[in-house]
Scaffold this motif. Structure first.
Motif, mmCIF file in Angstrom:
data_model
loop_
_atom_site.group_PDB
_atom_site.id
_atom_site.type_symbol
_atom_site.label_atom_id
_atom_site.label_comp_id
_atom_site.label_asym_id
_atom_site.label_seq_id
_atom_site.Cartn_x
_atom_site.Cartn_y
_atom_site.Cartn_z
ATOM 1 N N TYR B 18 0.863 -1.171 0.000
ATOM 2 C CA TYR B 18 0.000 0.000 0.000
ATOM 3 C C TYR B 18 0.905 1.227 0.000
ATOM 4 O O TYR B 18 1.828 1.307 0.828
ATOM 5 C CB TYR B 18 -0.851 0.072 1.262
ATOM 6 N N ARG B 19 0.653 2.165 -0.893
ATOM 7 C CA ARG B 19 1.409 3.411 -0.863
ATOM 8 C C ARG B 19 0.442 4.579 -0.763
ATOM 9 O O ARG B 19 -0.589 4.588 -1.414
ATOM 10 C CB ARG B 19 2.241 3.584 -2.141
ATOM 11 N N ARG B 20 0.828 5.549 0.032
ATOM 12 C CA ARG B 20 -0.036 6.704 0.224
ATOM 13 C C ARG B 20 0.667 7.949 -0.282
ATOM 14 O O ARG B 20 1.819 8.208 0.074
ATOM 15 C CB ARG B 20 -0.344 6.843 1.713
ATOM 16 N N ASP B 21 -0.001 8.714 -1.118
ATOM 17 C CA ASP B 21 0.571 9.962 -1.580
ATOM 18 C C ASP B 21 0.655 10.933 -0.408
ATOM 19 O O ASP B 21 -0.353 11.198 0.244
ATOM 20 C CB ASP B 21 -0.279 10.561 -2.701
ATOM 21 N N THR B 24 -1.874 14.200 -0.948
ATOM 22 C CA THR B 24 -3.336 14.099 -1.030
ATOM 23 C C THR B 24 -3.900 12.969 -0.177
ATOM 24 O O THR B 24 -5.106 12.905 0.035
ATOM 25 C CB THR B 24 -3.767 13.819 -2.483
ATOM 26 N N GLN B 26 -4.071 10.009 -1.159
ATOM 27 C CA GLN B 26 -4.516 8.967 -2.098
ATOM 28 C C GLN B 26 -3.777 7.657 -1.833
ATOM 29 O O GLN B 26 -2.550 7.642 -1.761
ATOM 30 C CB GLN B 26 -4.232 9.438 -3.531
ATOM 31 N N ILE B 27 -4.529 6.563 -1.689
ATOM 32 C CA ILE B 27 -3.908 5.260 -1.421
ATOM 33 C C ILE B 27 -3.917 4.406 -2.682
ATOM 34 O O ILE B 27 -4.927 4.310 -3.374
ATOM 35 C CB ILE B 27 -4.643 4.516 -0.297
ATOM 36 N N VAL B 28 -2.790 3.801 -2.959
ATOM 37 C CA VAL B 28 -2.617 2.968 -4.139
ATOM 38 C C VAL B 28 -2.069 1.615 -3.699
ATOM 39 O O VAL B 28 -1.249 1.555 -2.779
ATOM 40 C CB VAL B 28 -1.617 3.644 -5.110
ATOM 41 N N ILE B 29 -2.534 0.540 -4.331
ATOM 42 C CA ILE B 29 -1.933 -0.773 -4.109
ATOM 43 C C ILE B 29 -0.980 -1.039 -5.271
ATOM 44 O O ILE B 29 -1.417 -1.082 -6.425
ATOM 45 C CB ILE B 29 -3.003 -1.877 -4.031
ATOM 46 N N ASP B 119 5.222 6.288 4.047
ATOM 47 C CA ASP B 119 3.987 6.237 3.279
ATOM 48 C C ASP B 119 3.808 4.913 2.548
ATOM 49 O O ASP B 119 3.184 4.861 1.503
ATOM 50 C CB ASP B 119 3.943 7.422 2.309
ATOM 51 N N ALA B 120 4.379 3.839 3.093
ATOM 52 C CA ALA B 120 4.180 2.513 2.512
ATOM 53 C C ALA B 120 3.870 1.511 3.622
ATOM 54 O O ALA B 120 4.380 1.619 4.733
ATOM 55 C CB ALA B 120 5.420 2.076 1.739
ATOM 56 N N PRO B 199 -10.776 1.963 2.969
ATOM 57 C CA PRO B 199 -10.582 2.791 1.780
ATOM 58 C C PRO B 199 -11.306 4.126 1.918
ATOM 59 O O PRO B 199 -12.306 4.231 2.627
ATOM 60 C CB PRO B 199 -11.168 1.945 0.645
ATOM 61 N N PRO B 200 -10.802 5.162 1.224
ATOM 62 C CA PRO B 200 -11.273 6.528 1.459
ATOM 63 C C PRO B 200 -12.771 6.743 1.235
ATOM 64 O O PRO B 200 -13.392 7.469 2.003
ATOM 65 C CB PRO B 200 -10.442 7.380 0.489
#
Lengths: 367, 367
Positions: B18-21, B24, B26-29, B119-120, B199-200
């Protein structure tokens, strides 16, 4: 589609509307006149782009609304041939020019007002199309740097115009290339939407920069570029004026961000030199994308700081305008729409390595 | 695609992340093993669905990982034929089972930590596939209510299982139907992703309900259903157990929401009767969508309240689980991705009128 419902509603004189979901704050533009848009037949990869009666081709200037901006190196009358780049109002606008008023949401974030009553505003705004070159089957990156520079100059000039308009708080320049990236016309074009409100992603970026400044006493983008350049692996290119890199939390495979090296929050304040240099860099990036991924659908969009507006509290500290390029190798699916998260199968370090491998030299070769 | 880059990376043993910007949130896998997914050839509308060697067809049970759940009305061994619905781990998972730890973000929202370091998180979680019927060229809504009920029962049973697992805070059940809605296999299936974080979009809904309760002393969903039923025009169907309506701020044309009439936050707490009734209603809605829009691509997804987890503060006041159906008549384009806003050309009142017109009677007719 093959469905039985005619998606073209009969009454299209209704004004568009901003609607806000009272629970999540999600903002939607309800724009029924958009249902009238013609969708061009998109060719498959190996087919020539059919010109048909494309309204964006040179010689068909009367098929669009009258132009609001154009670059004609040899001069010439408005709405005549001989243009390099041409900007016209969108014939199927998501937003419409209002009666002078500046709509804004009620103070109470929707939660205290009458449910579903205080959560609508008139869909005031501007929606324009930037036609990026006169010929149908091409794109600015297949021409010289001058053509690319003209496109990025047109963006700046339109943003300068919107900055002078009363009550416009933000604008998004965006490009849809390819049917699966949302394009309804294959002729290369981008769009500009200017609004009295600030869309949520832009608002998060502006507020995030202000918060970062308050908490760290440093500018976010300056700090980020330092971190990225010291890590190195995600940098695709660093020119005298710009840095291009694959963001740490990239949502899309091969997502790329371009940001100026100097502190500059508003793209409408970019110099002529910066605009030219950005055109040249973007042209090379488009060529690299073609080389690496083939004729992939993609979007790009410009995030720029506040236009002058009573709705916005000045320029966020440390924010820089930036362009984000998002190749669309996979569709957005139920998980993304339902969760607000993204699944990206290509780590940005790997993506940057591929971008670097396919990046043409800066000498101006066309392919 | 036609590109030169091989999207299948060679080293696929890396754990997802999981990475988070940091700007913002924003969470990305980042899930590189997803790049190995085979993409089936999708037929055009009028073509028969090719079965080829579809791994989801009855008789090919060894082509998937061993099942974790199945409904076999006549009994039978695990991973044998004779199933009505079958749930298996996703062979190309976005998330992987972890080593028992429950990852959580640092307290400092990323802004105070080392940029791009805090952020990971390890991509711990579960990713399963619900195969909705044994035959290739069909879907549960083409069978009887019993088949539809079995699918919604399978969702509940898997959520009950995830609710018992240590450190799982949320789960999203989602369906991608059609290539342009993100499906890589045409055989009808849905997916479940269960995660240690929230999730957001789900988080905004949960928090929104809590805020609404604090500010108004009323339950949001109860209030919303009252408002929608009093307005009336956006209601598609109200059964003894459920209400189906087109949301006021619909992001997509013909977007629809289904919610239980009784206060119930967690879908895993739905009764057998509710599950059966939901299957029957969803079957009619799927038939109505076919009738109205043809073989359109669509997603649906289930938003349900917190599973038991130390990462989550109990059940949000007044939240109800709900299913959202999002037909995908248009692609998500640069404006949506760049702004976080949506442009919808079909007002929800008009959409609801069309839904009602094409809704089959509740008597169980199959088409």
């Amino acid at each position: 589609m093959g469905g039985k419902i005619d998606l073209k509603p009969t009454d299209d004189r209704s004004h568009p509307e901003y609607r806000r979901d009272p629970l999540t704050g999600q903002i939607v533009i309800i724009a029924r006149q958009r249902a009238h848009r013609p969708m061009s037949r998109f060719p498959s990869d190996d087919e020539d782009l059919p010109s048909g009666d494309c309204p964006f081709c040179e010689g068909r200037e009367t098929m669009t609304p009258p132009e609001v901006f154009a670059i004609r190196p040899e001069g010439g009358a408005r709405d005549s041939v001989g243009w390099q780049v041409r900007v016209v109002p969108n014939k199927y606008p998501a937003l419409m020019v209002g009666a002078g008023e500046t709509p804004s949401w009620s103070e109470h974030s929707g939660h205290l007002g009458d449910l579903l009553q205080d959560d609508a505003l008139p869909g005031v705004g501007h929606h324009e199309v930037v036609i990026e070159c006169p010929d149908h089957a091409s794109s600015y990156h297949r021409h010289g740097d001058a053509q690319a520079g003209a496109v990025f100059l047109a963006y700046r000039e339109r943003l300068r115009c919107f900055a002078r308009k009363e009550g416009i708080a933000s604008a998004i320049v965006f490009k849809n290339s390819g049917r699966s990236a949302g394009a309804s016309q294959p002729h290369a074009h981008s769009q500009i939407i200017a609004m009295p409100l600030v869309p949520p992603i832009l608002e998060r970026e502006w507020r995030g920069c202000d918060d970062y400044w308050r908490e760290n006493g440093r500018h976010y983008f300056a700090n980020l570029l330092d971190a990225e350049r010291s890590h190195g692996e995600r940098i695709v290119e660093a020119t005298d004026d710009f840095v291009a890199w694959c963001p740490y939390a990239s949502r899309f495979p091969y997502e790329l961000c371009v940001c100026p090296r100097e502190e500059q929050a508003r793209y409408d304040e970019a110099s002529d030199h910066q605009v030219e240099a950005l055109g040249a860099l973007m042209r090379r990036l488009m060529l690299a994308m073609d080389n690496a991924l083939g004729s992939v659908a993609f979007n790009y969009f410009l995030h720029t700081a506040s236009l002058d507006s009573p709705n916005v509290d000045g320029v966020p500290a440390g924010f820089r305008w930036h362009l984000e390029i998002t190749p669309r190798l996979e569709g957005l699916a139920g998980f993304e729409i339902g969760s607000g998260m993204y699944i990206n199968p290509v780590p940005p370090d790997m993506a940057a390595r591929d971008w670097r491998r396919y990046m043409p030299a800066a000498d101006g070769a066309t392919s």
